[in-house]
Structure formats: C-alpha cells, structure tokens
Motif scaffolding. Structure first.
Motif, PDB file in Angstrom:
ATOM      1  N   HIS A   1       0.854  -1.316  -0.035  1.00 13.07           N
ATOM      2  CA  HIS A   1       0.066  -0.023   0.014  1.00 13.07           C
ATOM      3  C   HIS A   1       0.694   1.290  -0.070  1.00 13.07           C
ATOM      4  O   HIS A   1       0.703   2.220  -0.624  1.00 13.07           O
ATOM      5  N   LYS A   2       2.047   1.383   0.781  1.00 14.27           N
ATOM      6  CA  LYS A   2       2.705   2.578   0.868  1.00 14.27           C
ATOM      7  C   LYS A   2       3.771   2.619  -0.002  1.00 14.27           C
ATOM      8  O   LYS A   2       4.636   3.524  -0.016  1.00 14.27           O
ATOM      9  N   HIS A   3       4.132   1.441  -1.097  1.00 15.65           N
ATOM     10  CA  HIS A   3       5.021   1.370  -1.882  1.00 15.65           C
ATOM     11  C   HIS A   3       6.390   1.379  -1.096  1.00 15.65           C
ATOM     12  O   HIS A   3       7.263   2.215  -1.741  1.00 15.65           O
ATOM     13  N   LEU A   4       6.449   0.532  -0.229  1.00 17.43           N
ATOM     14  CA  LEU A   4       7.993   0.468   0.307  1.00 17.43           C
ATOM     15  C   LEU A   4       8.785  -0.866  -0.031  1.00 17.43           C
ATOM     16  O   LEU A   4       7.895  -2.040   0.009  1.00 17.43           O
ATOM     17  N   CYS A   5       9.934  -0.711  -0.422  1.00 12.75           N
ATOM     18  CA  CYS A   5      10.693  -1.866  -0.691  1.00 12.75           C
ATOM     19  C   CYS A   5      10.955  -2.934   0.342  1.00 12.75           C
ATOM     20  O   CYS A   5      10.720  -2.505   1.472  1.00 12.75           O
ATOM     21  N   MET A   6      11.078  -4.038   0.169  1.00 15.68           N
ATOM     22  CA  MET A   6      11.274  -5.325   1.000  1.00 15.68           C
ATOM     23  C   MET A   6      12.536  -6.060   0.920  1.00 15.68           C
ATOM     24  O   MET A   6      13.050  -6.104  -0.349  1.00 15.68           O
ATOM     25  N   LYS A   7      13.214  -6.481   1.699  1.00 16.58           N
ATOM     26  CA  LYS A   7      14.423  -7.466   1.698  1.00 16.58           C
ATOM     27  C   LYS A   7      13.910  -8.732   2.050  1.00 16.58           C
ATOM     28  O   LYS A   7      13.264  -8.725   3.381  1.00 16.58           O
ATOM     29  N   ILE A   8      13.853  -9.697   1.448  1.00 16.76           N
ATOM     30  CA  ILE A   8      13.586 -11.044   1.578  1.00 16.76           C
ATOM     31  C   ILE A   8      14.515 -12.259   1.799  1.00 16.76           C
ATOM     32  O   ILE A   8      15.187 -12.241   0.676  1.00 16.76           O
ATOM     33  N   VAL A   9      14.444 -13.207   2.406  1.00 18.04           N
ATOM     34  CA  VAL A   9      15.049 -14.522   2.216  1.00 18.04           C
ATOM     35  C   VAL A   9      13.936 -15.475   1.819  1.00 18.04           C
ATOM     36  O   VAL A   9      13.070 -15.947   2.619  1.00 18.04           O
ATOM     37  N   TYR A  10      14.115 -16.091   0.603  1.00 22.85           N
ATOM     38  CA  TYR A  10      13.139 -17.050   0.167  1.00 22.85           C
ATOM     39  C   TYR A  10      13.590 -18.502  -0.267  1.00 22.85           C
ATOM     40  O   TYR A  10      14.704 -18.580  -0.901  1.00 22.85           O
ATOM     41  N   THR A  11      12.917 -19.557  -0.093  1.00 22.45           N
ATOM     42  CA  THR A  11      13.316 -20.686  -0.237  1.00 22.45           C
ATOM     43  C   THR A  11      12.562 -21.114  -1.657  1.00 22.45           C
ATOM     44  O   THR A  11      11.269 -21.096  -1.670  1.00 22.45           O
ATOM     45  N   LYS A  12      13.276 -21.531  -2.792  1.00 25.95           N
ATOM     46  CA  LYS A  12      12.744 -21.663  -4.077  1.00 25.95           C
ATOM     47  C   LYS A  12      12.115 -23.045  -4.224  1.00 25.95           C
ATOM     48  O   LYS A  12      12.722 -23.748  -3.025  1.00 25.95           O
TER      49      LYS A  12
ATOM     50  N   THR B   1       3.372 -10.548  -4.992  1.00 27.23           N
ATOM     51  CA  THR B   1       3.890 -10.365  -6.202  1.00 27.23           C
ATOM     52  C   THR B   1       4.731  -9.178  -6.179  1.00 27.23           C
ATOM     53  O   THR B   1       4.274  -8.302  -5.906  1.00 27.23           O
ATOM     54  N   ALA B   2       5.687  -9.249  -7.032  1.00 29.07           N
ATOM     55  CA  ALA B   2       6.822  -8.113  -6.717  1.00 29.07           C
ATOM     56  C   ALA B   2       8.001  -8.049  -7.792  1.00 29.07           C
ATOM     57  O   ALA B   2       7.989  -9.200  -8.525  1.00 29.07           O
ATOM     58  N   PHE B   3       8.437  -6.969  -8.045  1.00 31.10           N
ATOM     59  CA  PHE B   3       9.452  -6.658  -9.110  1.00 31.10           C
ATOM     60  C   PHE B   3      10.751  -6.748  -8.255  1.00 31.10           C
ATOM     61  O   PHE B   3      10.856  -6.285  -6.955  1.00 31.10           O
ATOM     62  N   ILE B   4      11.637  -7.291  -8.685  1.00 35.76           N
ATOM     63  CA  ILE B   4      13.175  -7.719  -8.263  1.00 35.76           C
ATOM     64  C   ILE B   4      14.053  -6.380  -8.639  1.00 35.76           C
ATOM     65  O   ILE B   4      13.979  -6.228  -9.708  1.00 35.76           O
ATOM     66  N   GLU B   5      14.691  -5.935  -7.707  1.00 33.41           N
ATOM     67  CA  GLU B   5      15.598  -4.624  -7.839  1.00 33.41           C
ATOM     68  C   GLU B   5      17.126  -5.493  -8.187  1.00 33.41           C
ATOM     69  O   GLU B   5      17.349  -6.416  -7.794  1.00 33.41           O
ATOM     70  N   ASN B   6      17.700  -4.780  -9.333  1.00 26.19           N
ATOM     71  CA  ASN B   6      19.157  -5.182  -9.586  1.00 26.19           C
ATOM     72  C   ASN B   6      19.420  -6.664  -9.879  1.00 26.19           C
ATOM     73  O   ASN B   6      20.180  -7.259  -9.457  1.00 26.19           O
ATOM     74  N   ILE B   7      18.375  -7.137 -10.615  1.00 25.34           N
ATOM     75  CA  ILE B   7      18.506  -8.596 -10.955  1.00 25.34           C
ATOM     76  C   ILE B   7      19.033  -8.897 -12.424  1.00 25.34           C
ATOM     77  O   ILE B   7      18.726  -7.950 -13.286  1.00 25.34           O
ATOM     78  N   ASP B   8      19.785  -9.695 -12.533  1.00 21.25           N
ATOM     79  CA  ASP B   8      20.540 -10.033 -13.581  1.00 21.25           C
ATOM     80  C   ASP B   8      19.576 -10.945 -14.648  1.00 21.25           C
ATOM     81  O   ASP B   8      19.491 -12.085 -14.371  1.00 21.25           O
ATOM     82  N   ARG B   9      18.724 -10.442 -15.415  1.00 22.61           N
ATOM     83  CA  ARG B   9      17.735 -11.164 -16.127  1.00 22.61           C
ATOM     84  C   ARG B   9      18.345 -11.914 -17.218  1.00 22.61           C
ATOM     85  O   ARG B   9      17.533 -13.060 -17.490  1.00 22.61           O
ATOM     86  N   GLU B  10      19.718 -11.967 -17.552  1.00 24.19           N
ATOM     87  CA  GLU B  10      20.111 -12.668 -18.648  1.00 24.19           C
ATOM     88  C   GLU B  10      20.307 -13.956 -17.914  1.00 24.19           C
ATOM     89  O   GLU B  10      20.031 -15.167 -18.787  1.00 24.19           O
ATOM     90  N   THR B  11      20.625 -14.216 -16.728  1.00 24.97           N
ATOM     91  CA  THR B  11      21.208 -15.584 -16.017  1.00 24.97           C
ATOM     92  C   THR B  11      19.950 -15.896 -15.191  1.00 24.97           C
ATOM     93  O   THR B  11      19.980 -17.121 -14.971  1.00 24.97           O
ATOM     94  N   GLU B  12      19.073 -15.038 -14.422  1.00 26.88           N
ATOM     95  CA  GLU B  12      17.901 -15.300 -13.807  1.00 26.88           C
ATOM     96  C   GLU B  12      16.673 -15.709 -14.275  1.00 26.88           C
ATOM     97  O   GLU B  12      16.143 -16.549 -13.633  1.00 26.88           O
ATOM     98  N   PHE B  13      16.297 -15.104 -15.513  1.00 28.22           N
ATOM     99  CA  PHE B  13      14.896 -15.049 -16.047  1.00 28.22           C
ATOM    100  C   PHE B  13      15.026 -16.013 -17.252  1.00 28.22           C
ATOM    101  O   PHE B  13      16.101 -15.930 -17.861  1.00 28.22           O
ATOM    102  N   ARG B  14      14.181 -17.028 -17.312  1.00 29.11           N
ATOM    103  CA  ARG B  14      13.956 -17.693 -18.340  1.00 29.11           C
ATOM    104  C   ARG B  14      13.385 -16.673 -19.611  1.00 29.11           C
ATOM    105  O   ARG B  14      14.075 -16.963 -20.972  1.00 29.11           O
TER     106      ARG B  14
END
Length: 318
Positions: free
Chosen positions: A162-173, A198-211
């Motif tokens: 709601h407040k458009h605040l960034c988050m840091k998460i530790v996630y198990t894939k 649902t979220a957009f990732i900051e500073n992600i290497d799309r070439e290696t991390e995204f299909r």
C-alpha cells in the motif's frame, strides 16, 4: 437512597447492560429486568424508550439500522437489524465453510479467525447452532505441511504494498535453494491453498536469472516460503499508467507460475464447458463445433499447460 451523582450513573449502566444483551441476541422482558436491577417496570420501560430514541437517531445519521421490537411470542423486546451491510447467519456460515475448504491457515489461526467471526457477527441465540454446523469439519481440519502462522506477517507485507515500500526477503525456491532479494511488492493474492506476494526484483541479472529476459511482469513468491523479510524505509515509484492491478493479473494467472503473457487456443471436448470458463476468467468460446468448443484465453506462464494435460482427451491444443 441514591445521591444526585449515583442515580444517573446507575441508569446509564443499566441501559448499557440492556443494550449489550440486545446486541447478543437476548430477549428483554420488563419484569425480569426490573427484578435484576431492583427497580420498577416503569424504569425499564423508560430505558427501552431511551434506547429506541438512540437507535432512531442512528438511522437518521446514516448509521446501522437497528430497531427495538416487541414480540408477543417471545414475551419481550429484541433487536432487529435492517442494514444490508450486517452479515446474516447464513452468510457467516458460508464464509466459514469457504475458509475451512481453503485450508489457507494453520489450525490455530483458522480456529481463531472462525471463532471471532462467530462471536462478532452471530446473535447469541444462534451462536451454538453455527458452531455445531462447522464443529466436525473444524475438528478434522488438516493444515498444510508448511505449518507456518503468517497472518500478521501478511498484513505487514500488505502495508508495504500500500505504501510502496521496498522489502528485503530471504526466500526458499522450489528446488530448496535459498536466495536473498530486494523487491518492490505490488500485490498479495490467494490461489489453491496458498497466499502469494507479487513483486518486481531490484538489480536482478535478467540474462542469467530469468527464462525470459524481456519479462515485464512481477515475480510470484509463495508467502509461506519467505523465511525472513524486512520492510525497508525506502519508497519505489509506480507511474499511474503502469500501476499493477491485482484483479486484471489474477484473471490471467490461474496457476501461480510466472512467465510471459500468452494467448492460447484449444478444443474442449468435455461435457461441462462452464467449468473451463470458470477456471480461466479470460476464456471465451469462439466456436461451437460438433466435437466440442474452441476456446481462446489469455494467460501468464506455463501453468496452464499442466492443467490442459490434466484434462486428458477432453482438451486438445490448437
């Protein structure tokens, strides 16, 4: 004998006690209340008249429409709700059944939510009836294997959305690998037992991390797989024209698998085409043939492929 200060305090306490009984679904009998409070019936009648004036003023001001009504059959006064915003017994029962079927929470959280619904929304004389109707299902309730309580955490995530605040998460894939991400959360959704962020990732290497490196849609995180999270004191901007709309996204992502936006077309040969249209909100019948229905739908990701395969011979990709 009452002093000038004590008498009004006693009357106010008496009126509030009577009103609480009415809210709990109890029947107010004048002679019984007169004995309870050691006053005459005329005093109780004046209390009832005061309550009627109070309820009438509330209606005039646009608040909940409650009416104090006398019933010969019940031999007393009871409160009648005339406002459509107040849930009925049948609505509470239906909501409880949906909650239990969803298996969305642990046993502890589910029991707490349902008990609060019943206590807060069901009149006293019907509370036990509603409890009895769902008691067996609640007793045999099977929580999901993650066994995690996260209602409070989900509210914090909702506040970040709601407040458009960034988050840091530790996630198990899914493959059990653990990643740390800085994300821009844009929505919370529920589908088939699980809540998702649902979220957009900051500073992600799309070439290696995204299909698909050109994927412009948010990543989907199952909330129970978020090991730890921190809401950061940093805002992110979403231009109005690019804002994320959960409702529109939800129509197209039925299986919580990320990926590109696709338009699929398939032949459905089953007997109940409504089940397909309900499963895929964007689905449209574009042709009714002798061997079935040609259906087109707009969906995200590859999850729909697994669903189509589960239909066996009833679904054929065109």
């Amino acid at each position: 004998m009452y002093t000038n200060n004590i008498r009004p305090k006693f009357k106010h306490s008496r009126v509030l006690t009577i009103y609480k009984k009415l809210l709990d679904g109890e029947i107010i009998n004048k002679s019984e209340e007169a004995q309870n409070f050691c006053v005459n019936e005329r005093s109780i009648q004046r209390d009832i008249d005061d309550l009627r004036c109070f309820l009438s003023d509330n209606v005039a001001e646009g608040d909940i429409n409650q009416e104090l009504v006398y019933s010969k059959e019940l031999n007393g006064y009871h409160l009648v709700m005339h406002d459509s915003s107040v849930m009925s017994n049948s609505e509470i029962f239906a909501v409880c059944k949906i909650l239990l079927e969803s298996r969305a929470f642990t046993r502890k959280e589910m029991s707490a939510v349902i008990n609060k619904l019943i206590i807060g929304c069901v009149p006293l004389n019907n509370k036990q009836k509603v409890k009895d109707l769902i008691s067996n299902e609640l007793f045999h309730y099977t929580e999901l294997n993650h066994h995690k309580d996260f209602i409070d955490s989900m509210w914090e995530m909702g506040e970040a959305v709601h407040k458009h605040l960034c988050m840091k998460i530790v996630y198990t894939k899914q493959d059990d690998s653990v990643v740390e991400r800085i994300i821009e959360p844009v929505g919370i959704m529920f589908s088939e037992f699980y809540f998702y962020l649902t979220a957009f990732i900051e500073n992600i290497d799309r070439e290696t991390e995204f299909r698909n490196k050109d994927d412009i849609f948010p990543t989907i995180y199952r909330i129970d797989r978020i090991q730890r999270f921190e809401v950061l004191d940093r805002h992110f901007d979403i231009p109005y024209r690019d804002r994320f709309e959960e409702g529109e996204f939800r129509k197209r992502i039925q299986f919580m698998y990320g990926g590109r936006l696709r338009r699929i077309k398939f032949l459905y040969k089953g007997k109940n085409v409504d089940s397909v249209l309900d499963r895929l909100p964007t689905a449209k019948i574009i042709e009714h043939r002798a061997d079935g229905y040609v259906i087109s739908a707009e969906v995200f990701g590859d999850g729909v492929d697994m669903w189509l395969r589960s239909q066996g011979n009833n679904a054929e990709i065109i």
